[in-house]
Design a protein around this motif. Sequence first.
Motif, PDB file in Angstrom:
ATOM      1  N   ARG A   1     -61.604 -59.290   6.597  1.00  0.00           N
ATOM      2  CA  ARG A   1     -60.788 -59.149   7.813  1.00  0.00           C
ATOM      3  C   ARG A   1     -61.724 -59.285   9.012  1.00  0.00           C
ATOM      4  O   ARG A   1     -62.779 -58.666   9.046  1.00  0.00           O
ATOM      5  CB  ARG A   1     -60.090 -57.795   7.850  1.00  0.00           C
ATOM      6  CG  ARG A   1     -59.314 -57.553   9.151  1.00  0.00           C
ATOM      7  CD  ARG A   1     -58.684 -56.173   9.194  1.00  0.00           C
ATOM      8  NE  ARG A   1     -57.499 -56.136   8.367  1.00  0.00           N
ATOM      9  CZ  ARG A   1     -56.250 -56.159   8.836  1.00  0.00           C
ATOM     10  NH1 ARG A   1     -56.035 -56.201  10.133  1.00  0.00           N
ATOM     11  NH2 ARG A   1     -55.230 -56.106   8.024  1.00  0.00           N
ATOM     12  N   LEU A   2     -61.320 -60.098   9.972  1.00  0.00           N
ATOM     13  CA  LEU A   2     -62.063 -60.277  11.217  1.00  0.00           C
ATOM     14  C   LEU A   2     -61.103 -60.090  12.387  1.00  0.00           C
ATOM     15  O   LEU A   2     -59.968 -60.561  12.340  1.00  0.00           O
ATOM     16  CB  LEU A   2     -62.642 -61.696  11.328  1.00  0.00           C
ATOM     17  CG  LEU A   2     -63.786 -62.082  10.413  1.00  0.00           C
ATOM     18  CD1 LEU A   2     -63.271 -62.530   9.072  1.00  0.00           C
ATOM     19  CD2 LEU A   2     -64.587 -63.196  11.049  1.00  0.00           C
ATOM     20  N   THR A   3     -61.578 -59.424  13.427  1.00  0.00           N
ATOM     21  CA  THR A   3     -60.803 -59.269  14.654  1.00  0.00           C
ATOM     22  C   THR A   3     -61.745 -59.524  15.824  1.00  0.00           C
ATOM     23  O   THR A   3     -62.895 -59.078  15.792  1.00  0.00           O
ATOM     24  CB  THR A   3     -60.202 -57.850  14.756  1.00  0.00           C
ATOM     25  OG1 THR A   3     -59.375 -57.618  13.627  1.00  0.00           O
ATOM     26  CG2 THR A   3     -59.389 -57.679  16.020  1.00  0.00           C
ATOM     27  N   ASP A   4     -61.253 -60.233  16.844  1.00  0.00           N
ATOM     28  CA  ASP A   4     -62.070 -60.478  18.025  1.00  0.00           C
ATOM     29  C   ASP A   4     -61.301 -60.109  19.287  1.00  0.00           C
ATOM     30  O   ASP A   4     -60.076 -59.999  19.281  1.00  0.00           O
ATOM     31  CB  ASP A   4     -62.561 -61.920  18.067  1.00  0.00           C
ATOM     32  CG  ASP A   4     -61.444 -62.930  18.230  1.00  0.00           C
ATOM     33  OD1 ASP A   4     -60.335 -62.690  17.710  1.00  0.00           O
ATOM     34  OD2 ASP A   4     -61.675 -63.969  18.874  1.00  0.00           O
ATOM     35  N   ASP A   5     -62.038 -59.932  20.379  1.00  0.00           N
ATOM     36  CA  ASP A   5     -61.461 -59.460  21.634  1.00  0.00           C
ATOM     37  C   ASP A   5     -60.564 -60.500  22.290  1.00  0.00           C
ATOM     38  O   ASP A   5     -59.467 -60.188  22.739  1.00  0.00           O
ATOM     39  CB  ASP A   5     -62.596 -59.054  22.584  1.00  0.00           C
ATOM     40  CG  ASP A   5     -62.093 -58.400  23.857  1.00  0.00           C
ATOM     41  OD1 ASP A   5     -61.133 -57.621  23.776  1.00  0.00           O
ATOM     42  OD2 ASP A   5     -62.669 -58.677  24.918  1.00  0.00           O
ATOM     43  N   SER A   6     -60.989 -61.758  22.332  1.00  0.00           N
ATOM     44  CA  SER A   6     -60.238 -62.776  23.072  1.00  0.00           C
ATOM     45  C   SER A   6     -59.059 -63.346  22.288  1.00  0.00           C
ATOM     46  O   SER A   6     -58.185 -63.973  22.874  1.00  0.00           O
ATOM     47  CB  SER A   6     -61.164 -63.934  23.457  1.00  0.00           C
ATOM     48  OG  SER A   6     -61.611 -64.601  22.285  1.00  0.00           O
ATOM     49  N   ALA A   7     -59.054 -63.162  20.970  1.00  0.00           N
ATOM     50  CA  ALA A   7     -57.986 -63.700  20.115  1.00  0.00           C
ATOM     51  C   ALA A   7     -57.835 -65.204  20.295  1.00  0.00           C
ATOM     52  O   ALA A   7     -56.737 -65.736  20.296  1.00  0.00           O
ATOM     53  CB  ALA A   7     -56.665 -62.968  20.355  1.00  0.00           C
TER      54      ALA A   7
END
Length: 183
Positions: free
Chosen positions: A153-159
Motif C-alpha cells: 500500500r502506498l499513499t502520497d500527499d498530492s495524489a
Amino acid sequence: MSSILKVSEIQDPTNGNTAVSIDSLGTLNSTSCHFTGILASSTFTVSRSTDTKVTGMTTHEKDSHNAFDGTTFTVPTGKGGVYLVTATVYFDFSNAGGDGELVYMYFYKNGSEAYRAGIQMNASSAKQIAQYIVPGTTFLTLADGDTLELYVRLTDDSASGTLRLFGSAAYGTRFGAVRIGDA
C-alpha cells in the motif's frame, strides 16, 4: 585434528525419510520446501491508497516444489510447518511528486493479512518519502494447501502521478519463504 564424514544421504531416525542428500559433485540437496522470486519488470505500478497484490515475481525464481507462480505460494502436500517468510519492497514516489506519506508491505495468508511492515509520515510536517526500501521477516505456521502472497500500500500527499515499486535490480522488490520445521 580433523574428521571426514562421507555420506550421500541423511535420513530422519523414525521413518527413514531422506532429509538431505549430497550428489557426486558435493551439492547439498535438501528436501525442505522453499521459494524466492524477484519482481521481473523494472517497475510495477501500484494503485493509490489500496492494498495491491504484487504479481510478476519471476526473475531469478527458485522454487523447490513448483508451488510459487510468481504471485502466490501454495504449500505443497506434506510440507506444512513453520516457515521463515521474508520480503524486501522498494517503494518509489519519484514519478508522483516525491511526497509519499505511507508505505506498507503485507504478507497475506489465505487471503488475510498475517504480517505488516512499513512507515507512515506526517505530510504536514514536511517529512515525506521519495523512495523507501522496507524489509520484512516473520515466522508463519502454514498448513498443506495454505496460500501466501505479498501485498503493498502506498499513499502520497498530492495524489497525482504514478506510484510504483522497483524490481529486477540487486535491490529490487523480492519475496520468499523457507520451511524451517514442523508446526
